[in-house]
Scaffold this motif. Structure first.
Motif, short mmCIF file in Angstrom:
data_model
loop_
_atom_site.label_atom_id
_atom_site.label_comp_id
_atom_site.label_asym_id
_atom_site.label_seq_id
_atom_site.Cartn_x
_atom_site.Cartn_y
_atom_site.Cartn_z
N PHE A 1 0.80 -1.26 -0.05
CA PHE A 1 -0.22 0.01 -0.08
C PHE A 1 0.89 1.30 0.03
O PHE A 1 1.96 1.25 0.37
N SER A 2 0.35 2.42 -0.69
CA SER A 2 0.90 3.61 -0.42
C SER A 2 0.05 4.77 -0.26
O SER A 2 -1.13 4.49 -0.70
N VAL A 3 0.39 5.63 0.34
CA VAL A 3 -0.46 6.91 0.47
C VAL A 3 0.42 7.89 0.54
O VAL A 3 1.46 8.23 0.81
N ASP A 4 -0.21 9.00 -0.59
CA ASP A 4 0.62 10.20 -1.20
C ASP A 4 0.76 11.26 0.02
O ASP A 4 -0.13 11.37 0.96
N ASP A 5 1.41 11.98 -0.45
CA ASP A 5 1.77 13.11 0.34
C ASP A 5 0.62 14.27 0.41
O ASP A 5 0.22 14.87 1.54
N VAL A 6 -0.03 14.21 -0.60
CA VAL A 6 -1.57 15.11 -0.54
C VAL A 6 -2.43 14.42 0.34
O VAL A 6 -3.09 15.15 1.10
N THR A 7 -2.61 13.13 0.45
CA THR A 7 -3.72 12.66 1.09
C THR A 7 -3.06 12.96 2.65
O THR A 7 -3.94 13.00 3.83
#
Length: 89
Positions: free
Chosen positions: A37-43
């Motif tokens: 999984f990855s979660v971006d810096d915007v989120t």
């Protein structure tokens, strides 16, 4: 039979920052199968409006929002052959 999300677990608290993709990566497991999984810096910024910039700030923001992010990951997870998911809030 259990739902797919009930089979997904996060026993490993490890996470890492990927500077090329501007995201924090972490891993879950469906039985013995590893799911990325990855979660971006915007989120992360949406979840932590006062977060700073850079790797340390992004990892700290992830840690502060870990339970919410893991919930989003479980909601996103569908099982099947896909083994990489990107979380967008």
């Amino acid at each position: 039979m259990k739902k797919r999300t009930e089979l997904l677990s996060f026993p490993n608290p490890s996470r890492s920052y990927d500077s090329a993709r501007h995201c924090v990566c972490f891993w879950g497991y469906d039985n013995s199968r590893e799911i990325s999984f990855s979660v971006d810096d915007v989120t992360l910024a949406k979840l932590n409006p006062d977060m700073g910039m850079g790797e340390i700030a992004l990892l700290a923001a992830f840690d502060r929002s870990r339970e919410r992010i893991l919930g989003l990951a479980k909601h996103l997870y569908t099982g099947g052959p896909q083994n990489r998911y990107v979380i967008h809030e």
